[in-house]
Design a protein around this motif. Structure first.
Motif, mmCIF file in Angstrom:
data_model
loop_
_atom_site.group_PDB
_atom_site.id
_atom_site.type_symbol
_atom_site.label_atom_id
_atom_site.label_comp_id
_atom_site.label_asym_id
_atom_site.label_seq_id
_atom_site.Cartn_x
_atom_site.Cartn_y
_atom_site.Cartn_z
ATOM 1 N N UNK A 1 31.418 -31.563 -51.107
ATOM 2 C CA UNK A 1 30.776 -30.953 -52.287
ATOM 3 C C UNK A 1 30.152 -29.613 -51.894
ATOM 4 N N UNK A 2 29.508 -29.593 -50.736
ATOM 5 C CA UNK A 2 28.898 -28.338 -50.259
ATOM 6 C C UNK A 2 29.975 -27.291 -50.004
ATOM 7 N N UNK A 3 31.067 -27.710 -49.384
ATOM 8 C CA UNK A 3 32.171 -26.780 -49.114
ATOM 9 C C UNK A 3 32.646 -26.137 -50.406
ATOM 10 N N UNK A 4 32.815 -26.954 -51.444
ATOM 11 C CA UNK A 4 33.357 -26.441 -52.701
ATOM 12 C C UNK A 4 32.458 -25.420 -53.389
ATOM 13 N N UNK A 5 31.146 -25.503 -53.131
ATOM 14 C CA UNK A 5 30.283 -24.501 -53.782
ATOM 15 C C UNK A 5 29.767 -23.443 -52.807
ATOM 16 N N UNK A 6 30.251 -23.484 -51.576
ATOM 17 C CA UNK A 6 29.787 -22.520 -50.574
ATOM 18 C C UNK A 6 30.284 -21.103 -50.887
ATOM 19 N N UNK A 7 29.470 -20.122 -50.500
ATOM 20 C CA UNK A 7 29.903 -18.735 -50.683
ATOM 21 C C UNK A 7 30.576 -18.213 -49.417
ATOM 22 N N UNK A 8 30.578 -19.038 -48.389
ATOM 23 C CA UNK A 8 31.229 -18.677 -47.127
ATOM 24 C C UNK A 8 32.730 -18.967 -47.267
ATOM 25 N N UNK A 9 33.528 -17.893 -47.348
ATOM 26 C CA UNK A 9 34.960 -18.053 -47.616
ATOM 27 C C UNK A 9 35.650 -18.898 -46.540
ATOM 28 N N UNK A 10 35.198 -18.738 -45.305
ATOM 29 C CA UNK A 10 35.845 -19.473 -44.204
ATOM 30 C C UNK A 10 35.594 -20.983 -44.338
ATOM 31 N N UNK A 11 34.333 -21.333 -44.685
ATOM 32 C CA UNK A 11 33.969 -22.737 -44.896
ATOM 33 C C UNK A 11 34.743 -23.297 -46.098
ATOM 34 N N UNK A 12 34.785 -22.503 -47.171
ATOM 35 C CA UNK A 12 35.422 -22.965 -48.406
ATOM 36 C C UNK A 12 36.919 -23.211 -48.231
ATOM 37 N N UNK A 13 37.527 -22.506 -47.261
ATOM 38 C CA UNK A 13 38.980 -22.656 -47.091
ATOM 39 C C UNK A 13 39.346 -23.849 -46.201
ATOM 40 N N UNK A 14 38.357 -24.500 -45.620
ATOM 41 C CA UNK A 14 38.677 -25.598 -44.703
ATOM 42 C C UNK A 14 39.018 -26.879 -45.458
ATOM 43 N N UNK A 15 40.112 -27.503 -45.036
ATOM 44 C CA UNK A 15 40.507 -28.757 -45.669
ATOM 45 C C UNK A 15 39.616 -29.888 -45.173
ATOM 46 N N UNK A 16 39.521 -30.936 -46.004
ATOM 47 C CA UNK A 16 38.669 -32.083 -45.646
ATOM 48 C C UNK A 16 39.041 -32.641 -44.274
ATOM 49 N N UNK A 17 40.344 -32.740 -44.011
ATOM 50 C CA UNK A 17 40.781 -33.343 -42.743
ATOM 51 C C UNK A 17 40.412 -32.467 -41.548
ATOM 52 N N UNK A 18 40.380 -31.150 -41.746
ATOM 53 C CA UNK A 18 39.992 -30.260 -40.644
ATOM 54 C C UNK A 18 38.519 -30.480 -40.335
ATOM 55 N N UNK A 19 37.696 -30.491 -41.380
ATOM 56 C CA UNK A 19 36.254 -30.712 -41.200
ATOM 57 C C UNK A 19 36.035 -32.075 -40.549
ATOM 58 N N UNK A 20 36.715 -33.074 -41.098
ATOM 59 C CA UNK A 20 36.574 -34.450 -40.610
ATOM 60 C C UNK A 20 36.981 -34.541 -39.135
#
Ligand code: SF4
Ligand code: ZN
Ligand code: ZN
Length: 326
Positions: A140-159
């Protein structure tokens, strides 16, 4: 479990022992195997991986990454048998709870049951404990983040980044000198091909069945005892051994590029049995030839002290972004 071949009604004798009825058909080799011969073959392949890559040593204390799924269930059972035979090897099952509603809780029940069955205590660690957020909250945080790099990360990459970080941390805390990961032959083929399709030739060959057994940089070496075992055979092994495992899928897997590559390989294998092993062979060949060429820079993360190519490792950088996003 049903043997999948044309002669469903008429029992077929096991190709190996000729005494019992076959319950498993291995299309790529033409073998029809009874439960006993199949399980022996499975365990021989785990033993071969161990021999080929010198995975186990007497005195090892191995953190075993358990998910509640079939691969880690098969791995724990096979490793437990080997550890008892070798002697002086201790297994420490560790489960990472990512905090995925409706998925991890069910898998966790199976993981606990599996560990009870084998007489192990399951150590649990969680994303919430590490970052104060479950994976669901992080997404949820990723989806509303203004950090383009964070926002582009897929769930599996973060996980994947956070899970690796947590398992390493938990393994160190448990005094383990190795971490066993349930990556099977399918996972390996998929990772190889995914990197290849992303034009990341380095990535396609950089990962290996065992990481170098040099724990410098605070990274506990990883071993992959199931590297020669197709995913389907891990499920057969669990069924035949009566091992508990959770079959449900993670809701984030639809975000993953891996799913596309997996479907492609499954389809190709169905039409041309043996294709997956060919991909695996190509991976081993390139991995051998290019070994050492892509050595990571030996930096150390200034936050957590583990090996990193930059000043801050991927996990610590991600944790920073998560805590910054409200
Ligand atoms: Fe994590 Fe992706 Fe696996 Fe789900 S499918 S558990 S998000 S790596
Ligand atoms: Zn047999
Ligand atoms: Zn770090």
């Amino acid at each position: 479990m049903k043997r999948k071949n044309a002669a469903k009604e008429k029992p077929v004798a096991c190709t190996s022992c000729r005494r019992a009825d076959a319950v498993v058909r291995l299309e790529y080799s033409g073998l029809d195997l009874c439960a006993r011969c199949f399980c022996k073959l499975f365990e021989r392949r785990v033993a071969k991986a161990n021999r080929d890559f010198s995975m186990l040593r007497r005195g090892d204390r191995i953190a075993v990454a358990i998910s509640g799924g079939k691969d880690s269930a098969a791995m724990l059972h096979a490793l437990d048998k080997m550890a008892r035979r070798f002697g002086e090897i201790t297994l420490v099952p560790i489960l990472v709870d990512e905090g995925i509603r409706g998925y991890r809780d069910e898998a966790k029940k199976k993981a606990k049951e599996l560990c009870r069955m084998h007489g192990y205590k399951l150590t649990e660690v969680s994303f919430a404990g590490l970052s104060k957020n479950t994976l669901d909250e992080i997404i949820k945080k990723r989806d509303k983040s203004t950090d383009a790099q964070f926002r582009s990360q897929r769930a599996c990459t973060i996980c994947g980044v956070l899970r690796r970080h947590l398992i390493n941390k938990a393994a160190k805390k448990a005094g383990a000198n190795k971490v066993a990961i349930g990556h099977n032959a399918d996972d390996t083929g998929q990772t190889f091909l995914m990197n290849f399709l992303r034009a990341d030739a380095d990535g396609a060959t950089r990962f290996s069945p065992v990481s170098d057994f040099d724990a410098e940089g605070g990274v506990v070496p990883r071993i992959k005892p199931l590297i020669y075992l197709p995913e389907r055979e891990c499920a057969y092994y669990c069924e035949l051994k009566g091992l508990p495992y959770y079959l449900g899928g993670c809701p984030y897997s639809k975000e993953a590029f891996r799913g596309i590559v997996k479907d492609f390989l499954n389809d190709a294998e169905g039409k041309y049995p043996g294709v997956k092993f060919n991909v695996l062979k190509s991976y081993f060949r390139l991995n051998r030839e290019l070994a050492g060429r892509y050595k990571q820079q030996a930096g150390i993360c200034k936050k957590c002290g583990t090996r990193s190519s930059g000043q801050v490792c991927r996990a610590c950088s991600l944790l920073e972004k998560i805590s910054r996003t409200r």
